[in-house]
Design a protein around this motif. Structure first.
Motif, PDB file in Angstrom:
ATOM      1  N   ARG A  30       3.429  -5.930 -34.020  1.00 24.42           N
ATOM      2  CA  ARG A  30       2.366  -6.424 -33.142  1.00 24.42           C
ATOM      3  C   ARG A  30       1.733  -7.680 -33.705  1.00 24.42           C
ATOM      4  N   VAL A  31       1.627  -7.740 -35.015  1.00 22.65           N
ATOM      5  CA  VAL A  31       1.130  -8.929 -35.693  1.00 22.65           C
ATOM      6  C   VAL A  31       2.108  -9.254 -36.821  1.00 22.65           C
ATOM      7  N   LEU A  32       2.014 -10.446 -37.370  1.00 27.30           N
ATOM      8  CA  LEU A  32       2.976 -10.859 -38.398  1.00 27.30           C
ATOM      9  C   LEU A  32       3.031  -9.902 -39.577  1.00 27.30           C
ATOM     10  N   ALA A  33       1.881  -9.361 -39.956  1.00 22.99           N
ATOM     11  CA  ALA A  33       1.849  -8.470 -41.123  1.00 22.99           C
ATOM     12  C   ALA A  33       2.671  -7.210 -40.902  1.00 22.99           C
ATOM     13  N   ASP A  34       2.927  -6.843 -39.645  1.00 18.40           N
ATOM     14  CA  ASP A  34       3.733  -5.655 -39.372  1.00 18.40           C
ATOM     15  C   ASP A  34       5.190  -5.838 -39.770  1.00 18.40           C
ATOM     16  N   LEU A  35       5.593  -7.072 -40.036  1.00 18.01           N
ATOM     17  CA  LEU A  35       6.961  -7.324 -40.485  1.00 18.01           C
ATOM     18  C   LEU A  35       7.160  -6.887 -41.936  1.00 18.01           C
ATOM     19  N   VAL A  36       6.052  -6.725 -42.658  1.00 24.49           N
ATOM     20  CA  VAL A  36       6.116  -6.269 -44.051  1.00 24.49           C
ATOM     21  C   VAL A  36       6.159  -4.741 -44.054  1.00 24.49           C
ATOM     22  N   PRO A  37       7.123  -4.130 -44.746  1.00 25.70           N
ATOM     23  CA  PRO A  37       7.162  -2.658 -44.806  1.00 25.70           C
ATOM     24  C   PRO A  37       5.804  -2.099 -45.241  1.00 25.70           C
ATOM     25  N   ARG A  38       5.313  -1.125 -44.469  1.00 25.95           N
ATOM     26  CA  ARG A  38       3.954  -0.627 -44.675  1.00 25.95           C
ATOM     27  C   ARG A  38       3.872   0.247 -45.920  1.00 25.95           C
ATOM     28  N   SER A  39       2.953  -0.101 -46.801  1.00 31.58           N
ATOM     29  CA  SER A  39       2.659   0.708 -47.982  1.00 31.58           C
ATOM     30  C   SER A  39       1.271   0.319 -48.460  1.00 31.58           C
TER      31      SER A  39
END
Length: 199
Positions: A17-26
């Motif tokens: 949804r936003v660019l940061a969502d491209l980073v695997p969530r942790s």
């Protein structure tokens, strides 16, 4: 056979949804993004043109870029970290200031929290791939920052609305338009670059 649709698996890939969502969530990744955004705001606060009682800085650009790129929770945490570190005594507010509430510009910092929350939430609900949408989100964020910052300035300096707008709004509008336009170009361009790399 049941006509009811099955709920999506919690392990299914999420649509960014936003660019940061491209980073695997942790927790580690979120902490890096939050601290990095807070540092960016602090650095941009030092890029300023002296002006009394509120200097012209790049802070709003950094705050709204964080909101549209990170979403509501992470950008709100980033602006909160920036605020708390400055209140604790680190001189990274504009003009090298720190501490709680004494300066006419402190209300704008409180406005950052509101803008990060609202713009971040809207960025999660709509595409930030469109320059026009990013421009609209940045302009809305600027209005929200002024909505908190100008009344704070008026109360601190004990001036009326006309003077408050002279001191805390009109001189900043051209710069905010330029910063909003820059973000409207930068964010969609970043999405396009990411799409090209992921092909």
């Amino acid at each position: 056979m049941s006509s009811l649709s099955h709920p999506a698996s919690p392990y299914a890939p999420r649509v960014p949804r936003v660019l940061a969502d491209l980073v695997p969530r942790s927790l580690t990744a979120d902490a890096v993004l939050v601290v990095g955004a807070a540092a960016l705001i602090g650095v941009c606060a030092q890029v300023s043109i002296p002006l009394w009682p509120v200097p012209l800085t790049l802070q709003t650009f950094a705050v709204l870029l964080a909101a549209t790129a990170l979403g509501s929770v992470r950008s709100l945490l980033a602006t909160t970290v920036y605020l708390l570190i400055g209140v604790a005594g680190v001189p990274w507010f504009s003009d090298g200031r720190s501490g709680w509430g004494g300066s006419p510009s402190f209300g704008y910092i409180l406005g950052f929290l509101l803008a990060a929350l609202v713009v971040g939430r809207l960025s999660e609900r709509m595409s930030t791939r469109s320059p026009w949408r990013v421009l609209a989100l940045n302009l809305l964020g600027s209005v929200l920052i002024y909505a908190v910052g100008v009344p704070w300035l008026m109360a601190t300096l004990d001036v009326g609305l006309a003077q408050g707008l002279d001191y805390g709004l009109w001189d900043f509008v051209p710069g905010d338009l330029v910063k909003s336009a820059a973000a409207a170009g930068l964010l969609p361009a970043t999405w396009a670059l990411v799409d090209r790399v992921r092909r």
